[in-house]
Design a protein around this motif. Structure first.
Motif, PDB file in Angstrom:
ATOM      1  N   ASP A 239      -5.779  -3.875  -1.996  1.00  0.00           N
ATOM      2  CA  ASP A 239      -4.353  -4.164  -1.663  1.00  0.00           C
ATOM      3  C   ASP A 239      -4.352  -5.328  -0.935  1.00  0.00           C
TER       4      ASP A 239
ATOM      5  N   SER B   5      -3.267  17.852   5.564  1.00  0.00           N
ATOM      6  CA  SER B   5      -3.929  16.559   5.188  1.00  0.00           C
ATOM      7  C   SER B   5      -5.462  16.733   5.424  1.00  0.00           C
ATOM      8  N   VAL B   6      -5.984  17.626   5.189  1.00  0.00           N
ATOM      9  CA  VAL B   6      -7.236  17.998   5.509  1.00  0.00           C
ATOM     10  C   VAL B   6      -8.102  18.503   4.477  1.00  0.00           C
ATOM     11  N   SER B   7      -9.205  18.359   4.277  1.00  0.00           N
ATOM     12  CA  SER B   7      -9.980  18.842   2.974  1.00  0.00           C
ATOM     13  C   SER B   7     -11.364  19.169   3.398  1.00  0.00           C
ATOM     14  N   PRO B   8     -12.115  20.391   3.244  1.00  0.00           N
ATOM     15  CA  PRO B   8     -13.250  20.588   3.237  1.00  0.00           C
ATOM     16  C   PRO B   8     -14.194  19.689   2.367  1.00  0.00           C
ATOM     17  N   LEU B   9     -15.009  18.947   2.921  1.00  0.00           N
ATOM     18  CA  LEU B   9     -15.814  18.277   1.914  1.00  0.00           C
ATOM     19  C   LEU B   9     -16.703  18.886   1.041  1.00  0.00           C
TER      20      LEU B   9
ATOM     21  N   ASN C  81      -6.894   3.081   1.462  1.00  0.00           N
ATOM     22  CA  ASN C  81      -7.447   2.788  -0.108  1.00  0.00           C
ATOM     23  C   ASN C  81      -8.870   2.826  -0.466  1.00  0.00           C
TER      24      ASN C  81
ATOM     25  N   TYR D  94     -12.944   6.490   3.456  1.00  0.00           N
ATOM     26  CA  TYR D  94     -13.172   7.942   3.822  1.00  0.00           C
ATOM     27  C   TYR D  94     -13.442   8.092   5.262  1.00  0.00           C
TER      28      TYR D  94
ATOM     29  N   TRP E 137      -4.389  12.647  13.086  1.00  0.00           N
ATOM     30  CA  TRP E 137      -4.664  13.930  13.305  1.00  0.00           C
ATOM     31  C   TRP E 137      -5.090  14.414  14.591  1.00  0.00           C
TER      32      TRP E 137
ATOM     33  N   SER F 145       0.895  -1.137   0.060  1.00  0.00           N
ATOM     34  CA  SER F 145      -0.013  -0.098  -0.096  1.00  0.00           C
ATOM     35  C   SER F 145       0.836   1.125   0.045  1.00  0.00           C
ATOM     36  N   PRO F 146       0.608   2.157  -0.944  1.00  0.00           N
ATOM     37  CA  PRO F 146       1.336   3.299  -0.766  1.00  0.00           C
ATOM     38  C   PRO F 146       0.859   4.354   0.401  1.00  0.00           C
TER      39      PRO F 146
ATOM     40  N   MET G 203      -9.737  12.358  -1.203  1.00  0.00           N
ATOM     41  CA  MET G 203     -10.377  12.245  -0.075  1.00  0.00           C
ATOM     42  C   MET G 203     -10.788  10.993   0.217  1.00  0.00           C
ATOM     43  N   ARG G 204      -9.599  10.198   0.593  1.00  0.00           N
ATOM     44  CA  ARG G 204      -9.558   8.916   1.175  1.00  0.00           C
ATOM     45  C   ARG G 204      -8.276   8.712   2.324  1.00  0.00           C
TER      46      ARG G 204
ATOM     47  N   LEU H 113     -14.594  18.128   7.654  1.00  0.00           N
ATOM     48  CA  LEU H 113     -13.254  18.228   7.309  1.00  0.00           C
ATOM     49  C   LEU H 113     -12.629  16.742   7.244  1.00  0.00           C
ATOM     50  N   VAL H 114     -12.425  16.695   5.899  1.00  0.00           N
ATOM     51  CA  VAL H 114     -12.062  15.138   5.525  1.00  0.00           C
ATOM     52  C   VAL H 114     -10.622  15.011   5.872  1.00  0.00           C
ATOM     53  N   LEU H 115     -10.291  13.903   6.408  1.00  0.00           N
ATOM     54  CA  LEU H 115      -9.056  13.428   6.644  1.00  0.00           C
ATOM     55  C   LEU H 115      -8.305  12.557   5.618  1.00  0.00           C
ATOM     56  N   GLU H 116      -7.454  13.229   4.909  1.00  0.00           N
ATOM     57  CA  GLU H 116      -6.784  12.577   3.721  1.00  0.00           C
ATOM     58  C   GLU H 116      -5.722  11.935   3.922  1.00  0.00           C
ATOM     59  N   ASN H 117      -5.461  10.748   3.586  1.00  0.00           N
ATOM     60  CA  ASN H 117      -4.204  10.148   3.567  1.00  0.00           C
ATOM     61  C   ASN H 117      -2.952  10.866   2.881  1.00  0.00           C
ATOM     62  N   PRO H 118      -1.877  11.134   3.565  1.00  0.00           N
ATOM     63  CA  PRO H 118      -0.820  12.003   3.121  1.00  0.00           C
ATOM     64  C   PRO H 118      -0.416  11.674   1.847  1.00  0.00           C
TER      65      PRO H 118
ATOM     66  N   PHE I 295      -7.057  -2.715  -6.082  1.00  0.00           N
ATOM     67  CA  PHE I 295      -7.579  -1.789  -5.294  1.00  0.00           C
ATOM     68  C   PHE I 295      -7.769  -1.906  -3.713  1.00  0.00           C
TER      69      PHE I 295
END
Lengths: 353, 353, 353, 353
Positions: free
Chosen positions: B175, B25-29, A91, A94, A50, A43-44, A87-88, A76-81, B173
Motif C-alpha cells: 500500500d 471480526s475475531v477468528s480462532p487461530l 495489509n 497479523y 477490539w 488501503s481498503p 487473518m490480517r 483469537l485473531v483480530l481481523e480487519n473488518p 501489497f
C-alpha cells in the motif's frame, strides 16, 4: 487501424484485442489500467477497535473450549473488518490475543515469521527463546525472531494474556513460509535467566561477539524500565505535535529496529493531549498500556481505554487525543517500507491528498 | 466444556464459537489453521514461457492498434497463468513487453515502483532518467529507480522492444503506491549523455559526493561490456553446478543490488551445460539474450531460444540446460527477501521437501 | 601553598614538583602544556617538489648500482625536507619512486602496510597480487592491499618506473607491522589476467560472493578508462572552485575508498584554471600525469610538469593553477581521518586560521 | 658498476650514493632498511604500574599546589617509562589521573581528541557534555566525544579523582588537533539529567532520530549497572581462558565501540583465575576497580590492587591472575586498528613470535 483515443470504437477494438491475447496469458497494460487511479495509496482496510471488555470474555470462553496444547496456540485473531477470514489486521500484519492458563504449555516450534508480544494481563508466565527463558509482566515487549525456537508456559495461578503481532501476511505474500515443530513440548533451557540482556542490553557486549542475525539478541524489553525511560524523556522536552513522546524499540547491536520486518513503539500522551493530524504509509496496530483517550479516523471516533486494541490503516489520516496520561504500544511494518525506500509520512493535516 | 480434541463434537463446538465471534471480526487461530500445512512455501504460480515468435506479432499488432502516447505505455503484460487478470508474473513481480515505434514518445512520469528494462530488439531508442538520457541497445540493462522521472522515445526508423520488470505487486501489497505525471511530455535533459556512468560506474566517484538513494546512480549497464565481462569470468573458472557462470548487477556506490526491491542477473551457460536441480524462495523471470536450451520445471520441459521469456516460481525445483552457448538475463525479488532475512536456497536436488 | 598563577614563584614551585614526580614517570599536564597552542594543526612538514628531470637520472643510477632483486625493492624514497632520514613524505605517508629494469624481478612478499602504485614511465611490466597478474601502463593506478602477496616483473625491453605510496609511517606508529617473504621469487598465477575487474569492476559481482576485506577486489584502475571518465565528467559540468574536476578511486563492492588507509584521486584542471585557496587536514602527495602548472603554498610557488611529484602538508593552504590542460593523481590519508571523525576542510581562503 | 651484494665495496658505493641524494631529500630504501627486521611489532614501550598508594599523595599535593581552574585540568599524566616527556602511556594513548576538589570547576572547552573517564574515588562531582550533566560515582565510565563541549565540577565536600584516557598521541600524529575554549566557565545545561540514557540507552530510541556522530549518544555507563551486568554474564558461562569474563562498552545506536578511536572494556576475573598467555596489537591501559592480582609481562610480575593503573604494550605477551574476585577496566586503540584492518591477536602462548 486506430480509431480516436477513448472513442467507443477504439475501446471496443482494444477490448477485443485484450480478450484474444488473454488466452496466451497476456494483458494489454493500458486496457487494464483504464480509469484506475494510482496517484496515492487507497488501503481498503478500515479503522477498528477490539475492546478489552469485549475480548476478555471471548478469550476466557476459548480457554474453556480448548487447551493451549490442543490449540497449539490458543489465539483469537483480530481481523480487519475489510478482510474477513483473511487473518490480517492490516495489509501486512497479523494480530491476535493469546491466552495461557495456569499450568498450560504452548509447545515449542519455530517459523520464518517474526512474532512480537505485548503482555496485557497476568504474571507468572514465560516465553523461552533459543534456550533462554524470559518471565512476562504486563507491558513487557518480547520478541521471537524468525526461525528461533520458542514455547510459552504459565507456572502461576492466574491467566496470562498478550497481544501477538506477526508478519504472517507479508511472509505469506513473499512465499517464504517455513515452519517446524520441536521434537518435544519444551526446548531445553541452556542459559540462565537474564543472560541475553546482560550480554547485549546495557550498552555492553561480549568482546569479539557479534549477533548473527538482524533481530535483536535482547528479546525482552521490560515495561518497568521502558516506562521509566519514556517518562524521563517526556519530562525533559516538548511533545511531538502528532505523536506526543514516542520511542522505538531498537536492536542495540545495530541501532535499527528490534526486528527487520516489524517496528514497535511506545508513546506517552499527556492528559489533555490533542494531536495534530497525521498519516504514514505503514498501517498501525495500537494496544493501550495505560489511560484513556480517543482516535479520530476514517470520519469517526474510536474511544479507547486500558488493554484495548485498535488499528489505523496506512495513509488514513488520524488524530490522537488523551483524556488521562496515556501510554500506547504500537506496531507497524515501517522497517520493511524503510528498507525498500517506500515509507512516507504526511504531517500537512490533509493539505495534500 | 471440552470434548476430545479432533472429535466431531469438539469440532462442532469450535466451529460454533468461530461463527459467533466472526461477527466481531475475531477468528480462532486453531480453527482457521486446521489441516493447513505451513511447513514450506507452496506457490500457486506455475512455470510458463512466452516465446518471442508468439509475442512479437501480438506486440506489433498492439503497435497498430494504439499509439505509445495514447497508451502512455504500450505494454503487453505477461501474466502468470495461475493469476489471470492480476498483472503479475510471480507473487511479487510484474513483467511486460513494451514497444516504442519510430518517432514515438512514452510520456514522462514517476512512481514509487521501480522498473528494470532489458532490451530485446531495435536500436535508436532512449530512456531518460532524472535529466540524463541513455541510448538503448539489445541486451542493455537499464533501471528507473523509484520516484525518478522517466520517459522513453524512439528517434530511429525501426521498432524497439524491451522487457519491463516492475515491483508493482509488491508495492501494491505494501500500500505504498504513488504516481505523478510530468507537466510536459518530455523532461528537460540537464546532463550530457554518459555523465552518470562516468561519475559512478568505473571504480571512481566524485569527491565528497554520495548517492542519495539506495538504487544505483548508474542507470545503464550496456550489454557490450557486461557480456565481455561474463565471458572473461566464464573463461577463468569452473561453472557453478546449478547456474553456470552468473553475475549480479550491483550498485557500485554500495556494493548491493542495483535496486533495493529487484535483483537482476546475467548468466552464461556453455553449450551442453546440464545444470543440477535448484530452488530458492525467490521466483525468477528469465529473458534469453542468446542461445537455445531448456528448463525442466513443474514436471515438464520448456524449450527456450533468443528473446523468449520464461518464469520459474519460487521454491519450484528446476534444472537449466543449454544446447548452444547461451546468455540469460533474469530478475527476482531476492534483495527484498535478503533484506528481511527470509531468503533461502536449496541445492540438495529435492532431497528435502 | 599556592602563589599567584603565572608568577615566577608559582612557576618555580610547579617545576620543582614536575621534576620530582618525573622520576615516577608522572608529568603535570598543565606544566607540560604551558604556552603550547593546540587550537589548530601546525604540521612541521613543508611543501616540496621532486622533479622528474632531477629524479630520473638518480633512479637510473640506482639501477646501475644495484639489482632489483638484491635491493628487494629498488626505490628512492621521497622524504619530506622537514623529516630527514624518517622515510616519510607527510606525517602518515611514505612515497618513493621504484625502478624495474628489463628482465628484473622484485621478489614476492606481503606486509600489513597497504601500497598504491601510480605508473610514471614504461610498458611491459606487471604486478601480481594474490595470484592474478596486472600489466602496467603509464597512468595506471594499482593497489596491493594489506597482507596480499605481491611481486613485480618487467618482461619488456624498457625501464619501468612508478610512484609507490605506502602507509608505512601510520602502520609503524600503530605498532602493527607484520611482514613475510614468499618462499619463492614469484608466486604462482592462479587466475587469468583480467579476472578481478571482470568479476567486480563493471557494475557486476558474482552471485553470493562478497569481498572478504575492506580493500577493493579490483586492484587495477587503467588510466585509459579513468582518463576518459574524467574527461566525460569535465565535459559535463562546472569545475570545483578549488579542485577543478576531481574523482576518487573507490572500492566498487562497498562504495568507499579503494583502500581503508589511503585515498587516491584523479583530477583534471583545464588550461588556465586558477584554483581558490584550500586546505584540509590530510596532507597530499601529487603526481603529475599530464600538463604543466604551479601550486602556491607555504608562501612560495612550485612549478610542476609531467611526472613531477609534489607534497602539500595538511592544513597548509594552497592554490592550484594550470597552464595547459592537466591531470593530477594524488594520495592522502583522508579515509583514516574520516573513519575516525577527524577530517576537516576549509574553503574560506584563510579567513579563519 | 655493481659489486657483490653485501660486500664492503658495494656497501660503500651504496652509502656514497645515499649521502649524495640525501641533499635532494631522497633516500635509497634498501640502504635505510639494511638489517631492519619488520616481521612483527616491536613496541619500545614497557609495561609499568602506577599504584594508587603512590599516586594519591602526589595528586593531593598537586591539589595544594594549583587550583583546577588555574591548571585548566589538574592532571598528573602517566608516561610510559620508555617515552619520558612525551605524555603517552602507549604509542597512541594518553593516560592521566585528574583531581577536582570540593567547590572547584574545570572550565568548559572542546577539542578534536576524544576523552574517556573512569572514576576512581569520590562522590558529588559531575561532567557536563553538550548541555547535559552526568553525576560521577566510583567505577562509572563516562565519555566526552570529540568536539563536544565539556566541563567538570565538584559540588560535594570530598575530593574526586578519575582516570582520563585520551587519543592525544594519535590525533597529534594525524595532525588533526583542534581546540576551543567556551566563552564562559560553564556551559548552560539544556536537558534534564538522565535524558540521553533515557533516549538511547535502554534498547529504545526517539522515532526518526539518529545520532549524528560515531560516538555513543549515551555518555555515561554507571558502574552499578555495568557491574551487575558483568556478574550476570560471569554467573552464566565459562570464562575465556585469557580474559575471564570481558565485556566491551558499545554505542547502542550502532553496535560498535562507544567511541571511534578508543575501545573500553570491563572484565571480571574470579578469585584464583590464572589466565593463559595473550597478546594483541593494541596496547592496553588497565585500571583496577576491585580486587587484587598480578600480571606477568615483559619477563616480570606486576602486583595490582584497587585503583592501581598498569599498562601492557601492544604485542607484548601477558598473563593475568586474580587473588580475589577482581574487576578490571581497560582501554586500547583497538577500534582504530579494526577500522583499518590492522588488528591482530595471538592466543598461541608464544608459539609464534
Amino acid at each position: 487501424m486506430r480509431a480516436e483515443a477513448g472513442s467507443a470504437e477504439q475501446i471496443a477494438r482494444e477490448d477485443a484485442f485484450a480478450a484474444r491475447v488473454a488466452e496466451r496469458s497476456v494483458s494489454p497494460l493500458w486496457v487494464g489500467r483504464r480509469g484506475v487511479d494510482l496517484t496515492r495509496p487507497r488501503s481498503p482496510a478500515t479503522a477498528a477497535v477490539w475492546t478489552y471488555e469485549r475480548m476478555r470474555p471471548d478469550l476466557m470462553e476459548a480457554g474453556e473450549l480448548v487447551s493451549a496444547e490442543d490449540a497449539f496456540r490458543r489465539v483469537l485473531v483480530l481481523e480487519n473488518p475489510a478482510f474477513p477470514g483473511e487473518m490480517r489486521v492490516t495489509n501486512t500484519l497479523y494480530a491476535g490475543l493469546q491466552l495461557v492458563l495456569p499450568g498450560e504449555i504452548a509447545p515449542c516450534h519455530r517459523h520464518s515469521q517474526t512474532a512480537l508480544r505485548f503482555v496485557v494481563e497476568g504474571e507468572g508466565a514465560y516465553t523461552s527463546v533459543d534456550g533462554e527463558r524470559t518471565w512476562l509482566h504486563p507491558g513487557d515487549f518480547v520478541i521471537t525472531p524468525q526461525w528461533s525456537w520458542h514455547d510459552h508456559g504459565n507456572e502461576h495461578d492466574v491467566p496470562v494474556m498478550w497481544l501477538d503481532m506477526l508478519d504472517t501476511p507479508l511472509v505469506g505474500f513473499l512465499d517464504t513460509v517455513f515452519r517446524e515443530n520441536y521434537p518435544e513440548k519444551l526446548q531445553p533451557i541452556v542459559r540462565a535467566d537474564g543472560t541475553s540482556p546482560a550480554r547485549f542490553g546495557n550498552g555492553m557486549r561480549p568482546i569479539g561477539q557479534m549477533s548473527d542475525r538482524a533481530a535483536s539478541p535482547v528479546f525482552s524489553y521490560p515495561y518497568a524500565r521502558c516506562r521509566e525511560n519514556l517518562m524521563t524523556v517526556a519530562a525533559g522536552g516538548a511533545p511531538d505535535a502528532c505523536h506526543g513522546f514516542k520511542l522505538q524499540y531498537i536492536n542495540p547491536t545495530m541501532g535499527g529496529p528490534a526486528t527487520p520486518t516489524m517496528g514497535a513503539f511506545l508513546q506517552m500522551l499527556p492528559a489533555g493531549f490533542a494531536g495534530a493530524e497525521y498519516r504514514s504509509t505503514d498501517g498501525a496496530v495500537f494496544c493501550v498500556a495505560e489511560g484513556t483517550g480517543r482516535v479520530h479516523v476514517d470520519g469517526g471516533t474510536i474511544d479507547w481505554g486500558p488493554h484495548d486494541v485498535f488499528v489505523v490503516p496506512g495513509w488514513h489520516p488520524y488524530r490522537l487525543e488523551a483524556e488521562t496520561d496515556a501510554v500506547l504500544f504500537s506496531t507497524t511494518d515501517r522497517p520493511v517500507q524503510e528498507a525498500l525506500g517506500l515509507w512516507r509520512e504526511d504531517r500537512s493535516g490533509g493539505a495534500g491528498s
